[in-house]
Scaffold this active site. Structure first.
Site, PDB file in Angstrom:
ATOM      1  N   ASP A 296     -21.178  86.223   4.332  1.00 49.43           N
ATOM      2  CA  ASP A 296     -20.483  87.239   4.287  1.00 49.43           C
ATOM      3  C   ASP A 296     -20.186  88.269   5.708  1.00 49.43           C
ATOM      4  O   ASP A 296     -21.986  88.772   5.503  1.00 49.43           O
ATOM      5  CB  ASP A 296     -20.297  87.554   2.626  1.00 49.43           C
ATOM      6  CG  ASP A 296     -19.499  89.519   1.993  1.00 49.43           C
ATOM      7  OD1 ASP A 296     -19.052  88.863   1.079  1.00 49.43           O
ATOM      8  OD2 ASP A 296     -19.411  90.054   3.066  1.00 49.43           O
ATOM      9  N   ILE A 297     -19.512  89.609   5.533  1.00 49.84           N
ATOM     10  CA  ILE A 297     -19.891  89.827   6.564  1.00 49.84           C
ATOM     11  C   ILE A 297     -20.777  91.261   6.330  1.00 49.84           C
ATOM     12  O   ILE A 297     -20.710  92.002   7.170  1.00 49.84           O
ATOM     13  CB  ILE A 297     -18.572  90.052   7.702  1.00 49.84           C
ATOM     14  CG1 ILE A 297     -18.429  90.808   9.088  1.00 49.84           C
ATOM     15  CG2 ILE A 297     -17.743  91.247   6.904  1.00 49.84           C
ATOM     16  CD1 ILE A 297     -16.886  90.805   9.718  1.00 49.84           C
TER      17      ILE A 297
ATOM     18  N   ASN B 251     -14.727  88.290  -8.016  1.00 49.29           N
ATOM     19  CA  ASN B 251     -13.932  88.733  -9.039  1.00 49.29           C
ATOM     20  C   ASN B 251     -12.793  89.248  -8.819  1.00 49.29           C
ATOM     21  O   ASN B 251     -11.350  88.393  -7.757  1.00 49.29           O
ATOM     22  CB  ASN B 251     -14.122  90.284  -7.684  1.00 49.29           C
ATOM     23  CG  ASN B 251     -16.076  90.976  -7.667  1.00 49.29           C
ATOM     24  OD1 ASN B 251     -16.526  90.961  -8.511  1.00 49.29           O
ATOM     25  ND2 ASN B 251     -16.109  91.015  -5.903  1.00 49.29           N
TER      26      ASN B 251
ATOM     27  N   VAL C 245      -9.627  91.036  -1.021  1.00 49.59           N
ATOM     28  CA  VAL C 245      -9.761  89.850  -0.251  1.00 49.59           C
ATOM     29  C   VAL C 245      -8.807  88.955  -0.895  1.00 49.59           C
ATOM     30  O   VAL C 245      -9.251  88.460  -2.186  1.00 49.59           O
ATOM     31  CB  VAL C 245     -10.352  89.091   0.686  1.00 49.59           C
ATOM     32  CG1 VAL C 245      -9.562  88.327   1.305  1.00 49.59           C
ATOM     33  CG2 VAL C 245     -10.907  89.923   1.184  1.00 49.59           C
TER      34      VAL C 245
ATOM     35  N   HIS D 176     -11.737  83.551  -4.177  1.00 44.52           N
ATOM     36  CA  HIS D 176     -13.482  83.229  -3.138  1.00 44.52           C
ATOM     37  C   HIS D 176     -14.306  83.975  -4.191  1.00 44.52           C
ATOM     38  O   HIS D 176     -14.477  84.476  -5.083  1.00 44.52           O
ATOM     39  CB  HIS D 176     -13.560  83.940  -1.857  1.00 44.52           C
ATOM     40  CG  HIS D 176     -13.600  85.557  -2.142  1.00 44.52           C
ATOM     41  ND1 HIS D 176     -12.187  86.254  -2.572  1.00 44.52           N
ATOM     42  CD2 HIS D 176     -13.933  86.449  -2.514  1.00 44.52           C
ATOM     43  CE1 HIS D 176     -11.923  87.656  -2.452  1.00 44.52           C
ATOM     44  NE2 HIS D 176     -13.310  87.799  -2.410  1.00 44.52           N
ATOM     45  N   MET D 177     -15.629  82.969  -4.238  1.00 43.02           N
ATOM     46  CA  MET D 177     -16.664  82.140  -4.867  1.00 43.02           C
ATOM     47  C   MET D 177     -17.597  83.593  -4.297  1.00 43.02           C
ATOM     48  O   MET D 177     -18.146  82.930  -2.697  1.00 43.02           O
ATOM     49  CB  MET D 177     -17.226  81.861  -5.433  1.00 43.02           C
ATOM     50  CG  MET D 177     -18.520  81.390  -6.561  1.00 43.02           C
ATOM     51  SD  MET D 177     -18.668  79.656  -6.477  1.00 43.02           S
ATOM     52  CE  MET D 177     -17.430  79.032  -7.649  1.00 43.02           C
ATOM     53  N   HIS D 178     -18.537  84.409  -4.430  1.00 40.48           N
ATOM     54  CA  HIS D 178     -19.771  85.454  -3.569  1.00 40.48           C
ATOM     55  C   HIS D 178     -20.666  84.402  -4.594  1.00 40.48           C
ATOM     56  O   HIS D 178     -21.302  83.669  -6.108  1.00 40.48           O
ATOM     57  CB  HIS D 178     -19.965  86.711  -4.041  1.00 40.48           C
ATOM     58  CG  HIS D 178     -18.900  87.090  -3.810  1.00 40.48           C
ATOM     59  ND1 HIS D 178     -18.748  88.009  -2.289  1.00 40.48           N
ATOM     60  CD2 HIS D 178     -17.504  87.744  -4.166  1.00 40.48           C
ATOM     61  CE1 HIS D 178     -18.005  88.883  -2.796  1.00 40.48           C
ATOM     62  NE2 HIS D 178     -16.834  88.883  -3.512  1.00 40.48           N
TER      63      HIS D 178
HETATM   64  P1  5GP Z   1     -13.733  90.829  -2.796  1.00 40.19           P
HETATM   65  O1  5GP Z   1     -14.519  92.518  -2.432  1.00 40.19           O
HETATM   66  O2  5GP Z   1     -12.660  90.698  -2.085  1.00 40.19           O
HETATM   67  O3  5GP Z   1     -14.646  90.049  -4.195  1.00 40.19           O
HETATM   68  O4  5GP Z   1     -14.727  90.028  -1.667  1.00 40.19           O
HETATM   69  C1  5GP Z   1     -14.670  90.501  -0.568  1.00 40.19           C
HETATM   70  C2  5GP Z   1     -15.990  89.854   0.626  1.00 40.19           C
HETATM   71  O5  5GP Z   1     -15.554  89.293   2.092  1.00 40.19           O
HETATM   72  C3  5GP Z   1     -15.979  91.071   1.439  1.00 40.19           C
HETATM   73  O6  5GP Z   1     -17.942  90.761   0.522  1.00 40.19           O
HETATM   74  C4  5GP Z   1     -16.707  91.297   2.275  1.00 40.19           C
HETATM   75  O7  5GP Z   1     -17.786  92.240   2.969  1.00 40.19           O
HETATM   76  C5  5GP Z   1     -15.850  89.778   2.266  1.00 40.19           C
HETATM   77  N1  5GP Z   1     -15.419  89.929   3.833  1.00 40.19           N
HETATM   78  C6  5GP Z   1     -14.372  90.630   4.573  1.00 40.19           C
HETATM   79  N2  5GP Z   1     -13.692  91.119   5.110  1.00 40.19           N
HETATM   80  C7  5GP Z   1     -14.528  89.493   6.046  1.00 40.19           C
HETATM   81  C8  5GP Z   1     -14.328  88.510   7.030  1.00 40.19           C
HETATM   82  O8  5GP Z   1     -13.612  89.408   8.113  1.00 40.19           O
HETATM   83  N3  5GP Z   1     -15.464  88.190   7.788  1.00 40.19           N
HETATM   84  C9  5GP Z   1     -15.797  87.821   6.457  1.00 40.19           C
HETATM   85  N4  5GP Z   1     -17.314  87.313   6.874  1.00 40.19           N
HETATM   86  N5  5GP Z   1     -16.481  88.723   5.758  1.00 40.19           N
HETATM   87  C10 5GP Z   1     -15.437  89.514   4.996  1.00 40.19           C
END
Ligand code: 5GP
Length: 115
Positions: A30-31, A88, A97, A101-103
Site C-alpha cells: 500500500d502506498i 472495505n 478504489v 482488494h483485500m488489505h
Molecule cells: P480502500 O480505501 O479502497 O479500501 O483502499 C485503497 C488503498 O489503496 C488505500 O489504502 C490507499 O493507500 C491505496 N492506494 C491508493 N492508490 C494507490 C496507488 O497508486 N498505489 C498503491 N500502492 N496503493 C494505493
C-alpha cells in the site's frame, strides 16, 4: 466495467512495489501504509469493483486471495503474532478504489472494533 489505478498496476503500466503475482491476482505494498506490513491483494479481473459484485463463480478466486494472504503473512513475518485481512465495501466502509482488494495488515497490535 471501468479501468482503475489498481488494474494499471496489475498491467505494470504504473509502478508499485509488487510482492506477488500470478495469473489471477497481484499483491503490492500500500502506498500509504497503516501498519508496518500493509499489502493489497487484487484480482486481475475488472469485473469485481466491490464485494457487492461478487458472483458464485468467483468463489475460487476469493479463496485464492486468502491463500495468497496467508502465504504473504508468513513471508513478511506477521503470521504468528497476528494480522488482519480487510475488504472495505463501498464508500461508507472506506472504499476509495473500486477494484476489489483485500488489505493484509500486520506488524503492530490491532484494536477492535475497527474505526
Ligand atoms: P480502500 O480505501 O479502497 O479500501 O483502499 C485503497 C488503498 O489503496 C488505500 O489504502 C490507499 O493507500 C491505496 N492506494 C491508493 N492508490 C494507490 C496507488 O497508486 N498505489 C498503491 N500502492 N496503493 C494505493
Amino acid at each position: 466495467m471501468t479501468d482503475n489505478i489498481f488494474l494499471k498496476i496489475a498491467r505494470h503500466e504504473i509502478p508499485a512495489n509488487i510482492v506477488f503475482e500470478d495469473d489471477r491476482v497481484v499483491a503490492f505494498k500500500d502506498i500509504n501504509p497503516q501498519a508496518p506490513v500493509h499489502i493489497l491483494i487484487i484480482p486481475r479481473t475488472e469485473a469485481i469493483p466491490t464485494l457487492n459484485d461478487l458472483k458464485p463463480e468467483n468463489k475460487d478466486l476469493v479463496g485464492h486471495m486468502f491463500l495468497v494472504a496467508k502465504k504473504l503473512a508468513a513471508e513478511f513475518g506477521i503470521a504468528e503474532d497476528g494480522y488482519r485481512c480487510v475488504i472495505n465495501c463501498n464508500e461508507g466502509a472506506g472504499q476509495s478504489v473500486f477494484q476489489l482488494h483485500m488489505h493484509v495488515l500486520g506488524g503492530r497490535p490491532m484494536g477492535w472494533p475497527p474505526g
